[in-house]
Design an enzyme around this catalytic site. Sequence first.
Site, PDB file in Angstrom:
ATOM      1  N   ARG A   1      -9.357  13.020  12.023  1.00 25.35           N
ATOM      2  CA  ARG A   1      -7.621  12.827  11.962  1.00 25.35           C
ATOM      3  C   ARG A   1      -7.103  14.194  11.933  1.00 25.35           C
ATOM      4  NH1 ARG A   1      -6.127   7.862   8.506  1.00 25.35           N
ATOM      5  NH2 ARG A   1      -4.119   7.873   9.895  1.00 25.35           N
TER       6      ARG A   1
ATOM      7  N   GLY B   1      -5.729   8.583   4.759  1.00 30.28           N
ATOM      8  CA  GLY B   1      -4.630   9.485   5.237  1.00 30.28           C
ATOM      9  C   GLY B   1      -3.303   9.914   4.518  1.00 30.28           C
TER      10      GLY B   1
ATOM     11  N   LYS C   1      -4.691   7.207  14.248  1.00 34.23           N
ATOM     12  CA  LYS C   1      -5.054   6.479  13.189  1.00 34.23           C
ATOM     13  C   LYS C   1      -6.172   6.412  12.712  1.00 34.23           C
ATOM     14  CE  LYS C   1      -0.627   4.959  12.682  1.00 34.23           C
ATOM     15  NZ  LYS C   1       0.460   5.567  11.333  1.00 34.23           N
TER      16      LYS C   1
ATOM     17  N   ASP D   1       2.152   0.069  12.026  1.00 34.61           N
ATOM     18  CA  ASP D   1       0.645  -0.457  11.282  1.00 34.61           C
ATOM     19  C   ASP D   1       0.536  -1.990  11.932  1.00 34.61           C
ATOM     20  OD1 ASP D   1      -0.003   1.710  10.148  1.00 34.61           O
ATOM     21  OD2 ASP D   1       1.205   1.073   8.372  1.00 34.61           O
TER      22      ASP D   1
ATOM     23  N   ARG E   1      -7.366  -2.636   9.977  1.00 37.76           N
ATOM     24  CA  ARG E   1      -6.372  -3.276  10.687  1.00 37.76           C
ATOM     25  C   ARG E   1      -7.106  -4.103  12.162  1.00 37.76           C
ATOM     26  NH1 ARG E   1      -2.291  -3.001   7.665  1.00 37.76           N
ATOM     27  NH2 ARG E   1      -1.660  -0.687   6.607  1.00 37.76           N
TER      28      ARG E   1
ATOM     29  N   LYS F   1       0.849  -1.212   0.059  1.00 37.18           N
ATOM     30  CA  LYS F   1      -0.041   0.182   0.049  1.00 37.18           C
ATOM     31  C   LYS F   1       0.934   1.226  -0.053  1.00 37.18           C
ATOM     32  CE  LYS F   1      -3.165   0.973   3.619  1.00 37.18           C
ATOM     33  NZ  LYS F   1      -3.288   2.212   3.749  1.00 37.18           N
ATOM     34  N   SER F   2       1.814   1.171   0.618  1.00 35.38           N
ATOM     35  CA  SER F   2       2.710   2.558   0.903  1.00 35.38           C
ATOM     36  C   SER F   2       3.535   2.890  -0.401  1.00 35.38           C
ATOM     37  CB  SER F   2       3.527   2.301   2.133  1.00 35.38           C
ATOM     38  OG  SER F   2       3.042   2.119   3.339  1.00 35.38           O
TER      39      SER F   2
ATOM     40  N   ARG G   1       3.212   5.965  -3.358  1.00 32.26           N
ATOM     41  CA  ARG G   1       4.233   6.930  -3.379  1.00 32.26           C
ATOM     42  C   ARG G   1       4.579   6.572  -4.874  1.00 32.26           C
ATOM     43  NH1 ARG G   1       4.263   5.695   1.602  1.00 32.26           N
ATOM     44  NH2 ARG G   1       5.197   7.103   3.337  1.00 32.26           N
TER      45      ARG G   1
ATOM     46  N   SER H   1       7.150  10.164  11.558  1.00 30.22           N
ATOM     47  CA  SER H   1       6.101  10.018  10.621  1.00 30.22           C
ATOM     48  C   SER H   1       6.415   9.940   9.126  1.00 30.22           C
ATOM     49  CB  SER H   1       4.992  11.199  10.732  1.00 30.22           C
ATOM     50  OG  SER H   1       3.799  11.112   9.976  1.00 30.22           O
TER      51      SER H   1
END
Length: 433
Positions: free
Chosen positions: A124, A96, A345, A318, A393, A15-16, A20, A169
């Site tokens: 958030r 997010g 989160k 995570d 999650r 996912k990350s 990107r 972060s």
Amino acid sequence: MRVFKGEVTALPPDKSISHRAALIGALSEGTTEITNFSGGFDNQSTLSVLQRAGIALSQEESVQLNGRTQRRVVIKSRGLWSFQPPAEPLMCNNSGSTMRMFAGILAAQPFRSELIGDSSLMKRPMKRVADPLRLMGADIELSSAGTAPIVINGTKELKPIAYRLPVPSAQVKSLVALAALHADGESRIIEQIRSRDHTEVMLGLESFEQNGERVIVVPGRKQIEAKPFYIPADPSAACFIVALGLLARGSEIMIRDVCLNPTRAAFLDILMAAGAGLRIENLRVIGGESLGDILVSSASRIEPLCISDPQLIAIAIDEIPMLAVLSAFATGRFELHNAAELRTKESDRIAALVVNLERLGFVCEQYPDGFVVTGRNQVPSGTVVLDSFDDHRIAMSFAIAGRATAGSFDITDIEVVGVSFPNFFELLDSLEV
């Protein structure tokens, strides 16, 4: 007791890295081809906001020899300032990552834009987004509570910055880096505690250690040449399958082609230190990222997990919900400290874990930055209703415990798993013997 065996080749793409790759592709000059892009809701939100901000892209699915469906995304861009003023607020849904990182790009665009999300995302904290961008010269407006909507009056005249991250972060680090690519001069981002480093790796940014801190150097206004990206399997998704194999006695599962970037796979180190039956095979590097296969066996029992090292928490944030549930069910114990970030989160994950564990008979004590599980005083009979808190999650962590222990759990809004793991239940069914 259920048993799970087999080979997993259908984990969701990371996912990350998918987020990107799409954002960097939109900033690059030329055509970016991304192979194995994630079909999860969050990553599709990133593609959607890019399209609505004027970026030309397409995606198609193909069936591979192993029967797995693979998604290919093609992005065509003219470089850093290829974006157009959106006609309406950009909807990030529950992502997010999309909202925070895209804010860094929009801060450098010479027009007004607005980022919104679903009811969860709109609660958030976003002050950590606004602060560095304001220092660079962008005009950022938040709600009175410091949350979205994020209204951005961008400028092509962003100033370079030396910014020390107040909390670890990866999202904030990335949004500063993406904004700094547009600045008139070199910027530096300073980390006291290292977070996941995909953005630096994918952009080829230089970094060095200084006085116990990590300094990342971001050159301003340097043309980014388009290049292909391959997205490996998501280690956060792998964590759920690892937990399944460890909890269900007699199980053995091979998980293929998982991203093993050291800033992403710390959960494996935590588990192996506790005696888990895990082995890494076929370790290799593709596109700067480490990949490998994980063999999971329930032959050995793990020790109770105690997680308190701030550096470890920053890179395993995570995976902590699944680790907590795994340790509670496997050992009756779990301990977590220095993890206040979990409260910001998709849900307050500390509170969510405690609420559900207590419904299952575990004895918990909650703190501002963590909680402990000291035992289990009863095993409820019948079906236990658990709350997903609209958090993928949390939902998956308790779903894994239910499958592995043959528990009868009714988890509310379980479809939220599609945010990051659309084929979650299909994969669990395929592994059950």
